[in-house]
Design an enzyme around this catalytic site. Structure first.
Site, short mmCIF file in Angstrom:
data_model
loop_
_atom_site.label_atom_id
_atom_site.label_comp_id
_atom_site.label_asym_id
_atom_site.label_seq_id
_atom_site.Cartn_x
_atom_site.Cartn_y
_atom_site.Cartn_z
N GLU A 1 82.27 80.07 33.80
CA GLU A 1 81.25 80.11 34.80
C GLU A 1 81.22 78.64 35.44
OE1 GLU A 1 78.79 79.45 31.14
OE2 GLU A 1 80.78 80.32 31.63
N ASP B 1 77.56 74.81 37.58
CA ASP B 1 77.76 75.79 36.49
C ASP B 1 76.60 76.77 36.82
OD1 ASP B 1 78.30 76.28 33.23
OD2 ASP B 1 76.41 76.89 33.76
#
Length: 303
Positions: free
Chosen positions: A219, A175
């Site tokens: 993301e 992440d």
């Protein structure tokens, strides 16, 4: 195996005619075969013919297989061709070195016909799956890597293989740290630049052609490492983290921006009783711990 597999070409490189004859007899009914007796010729044939797979002897007189694979990985024309080492060496350090340089597998001498066919067929199937992913739209349009559906296709295949062969499989859930803040500060267009840069940088850190990266969503990204134990996976994860931390992402005003990544890591030798859902969930738990621990770090899931 069906005749359609003749569409795939394998380059076999060994300085011993006996070994070339054996491997050729095993594989030629199913694949187009190219032969080379030394590393120099192997490099020439690989560049000219772009074979789908290379079987490469480690010990050869002109240059070693380790030297050949290094040159293959340095060339844009051959960097993505998977390499299986064929060797009589039994030292684990040699095997580890081969994987570090980017080999996808090892076949040991003397050759066992069933093992040769099984290992080659496995990697041809992986190649076929990758082409299918590209053909049927399982690629993320922004980053040009596999999307989540593409990952699930690959995951199912690798999970089944690990169960059959009882080999370790490792999974990284990544992440980009505080990406919402990055978008709010620099804008969504610059955010897209950061995502594309992340995908490209992370992809380039992967040594083996069968190491698989995909965009999980937003993301978040994932990397699947077949036949990789926890020590090897931790090394890959740390290499990714360092690579992301070091990149400069220019924006349209000429300023340099930076991002970091948190990584949750899980590694198992799966059985029929284990599930991919738990495997992924446990990596997600490790990712949560990485964020809670301060971000920009790798955390391994532990029971």
């Amino acid at each position: 195996m069906s005749e359609h597999k003749k569409e795939f070409t394998i380059l076999i490189t060994d300085d011993e005619k006996f070994n070339l004859d054996i491997l050729g007899s095993i594989l030629s009914p199913h694949y187009n075969i190219l032969i080379s007796k030394n590393g120099t010729r192997a490099l020439e044939l690989a560049k000219l013919n772009a074979p789908d797979l290379i079987l490469l002897d480690v010990v050869m007189p002109d240059m070693t297989g380790f030297e050949v694979i290094t040159k293959l990985k340095e060339s844009n024309d051959t960097v993505n061709i998977p390499v299986i080492f064929i060797t009589g060496l039994s030292d684990p350090a040699d095997e580890e070195k081969g994987f570090f340089l980017g080999a996808v597998d090892y076949i040991t001498k003397p050759f066992n016909k069933a093992i040769v066919k099984a290992r080659v067929n496995t990697h041809i199937k992986i190649i076929d799956q990758m082409r299918t992913i590209e053909r049927i739209g399982l690629i993320d349009p922004l980053t040009k890597i596999a999307n989540r559906r593409g990952f699930e296709t690959r995951m199912n295949a690798e999970w089944g293989r690990s169960i059959r062969e009882q080999t370790p499989i490792s999974f990284m859930l990544m992440d980009i740290d505080k990406f919402k803040n990055y978008n709010d500060t620099y804008g969504h267009q610059q955010g897209d630049v950061a995502l594309k840069t992340f995908a490209e940088t992370a992809s380039h850190t992967l040594k083996r052609t069968n190491d698989f990266i995909a965009r999980w969503g937003g993301e978040e990204f994932v990397i699947l490492l077949s036949n990789t134990d926890i020590q090897g996976a931790e090394e890959v994860a740390e290499n990714v983290r360092k690579a992301i931390e070091s990149i400069d992402i220019p924006n349209e005003d000429g300023y340099i921006t930076k991002v970091t990544v948190s990584i949750g890591l899980n590694s198992v030798v799966p059985t029929a009783e284990t599930s991919t859902d738990d495997f992924i969930k446990n990596a997600d738990k490790a990712l949560y711990d990485a964020k809670e621990g301060g971000r920009n770090r790798v955390v391994l899931f532990q029971e």
